[in-house]
Design a protein around this motif. Structure first.
Motif: not given
Length: 181
Positions: A133-148, A150-161
């Motif tokens: 439910g996170q809006k406006g996020s981009g690639v990289g380290l996120q503010d969201l933590m799950i316990g200890t 860290q959450v990082w977003v990477l581009p989808n590796p699909s050949g369709l990207n």
């Protein structure tokens, strides 16, 4: 030569699951949206030809050589694993409902709390937004933590990207590799 699924096998694979590649205390747990039917037939994550996950891991430094999908278990000794937000295989990720992705996000949180990887790397901005439910996020380290973890977003590796050609994809994944090193 790897097994090439038939049309009948692909059709029959809808709804199947593929086991996680996971262990406690990994450096990075890579998290896809869900398995493709191709992956479900062959039983290995990111197995569909044209998916750039394995070449990108190698180009970014995560693996010492280009792994084939059937070598996925060799990731855990290196400190890496694979899971998915939604467990069931589909022809396209668009076949998943928003509810399914939200439920998958809750299940993913429980899995992360159990296995406690250093980083949860979600493969795609849209899956991160839908699962958590996170809006406006981009690639990289996120503010969201799950316990200890860290959450990082990477581009989808699909050949369709098409937004991330192979070299750029490797650069972005390399930033995560450098961070965890």
């Amino acid at each position: 030569m790897p097994h090439k699924p038939t049309k009948e096998e692909l059709a029959a694979a809808v709804g199947r699951t593929v086991p996680d590649v996971i262990a406690p205390n990994l450096k990075v747990l890579f998290c896809g949206i869900n398995p493709s039917v191709y992956t479900a037939v062959v039983g290995h994550n990111f197995a569909r030809p044209g998916n750039r996950f394995w070449p990108t891991l190698f180009a970014a430094g995560f693996t010492p050589r280009l792994f084939l999908p059937g070598e996925q278990q060799q990731l855990t000794p290196l400190g890496y694993g694979i899971t998915n937000v939604a467990a069931r295989a589909t022809v396209a990720a668009a076949d998943l409902s928003r509810e399914e992705l939200r439920e998958g996000g809750q299940q993913l949180i429980a899995k992360v709390k159990t296995y406690q990887p250093q980083i949860l790397a979600l493969l795609g901005i849209s899956v991160y937004q839908a699962a958590f439910g996170q809006k406006g996020s981009g690639v990289g380290l996120q503010d969201l933590m799950i316990g200890t973890t860290q959450v990082w977003v990477l581009p989808n590796p699909s050949g369709l990207n098409a937004h991330f050609p192979p070299q750029r994809l490797a650069e972005v994944y390399r930033a995560l590799y450098d961070y965890v090193r």
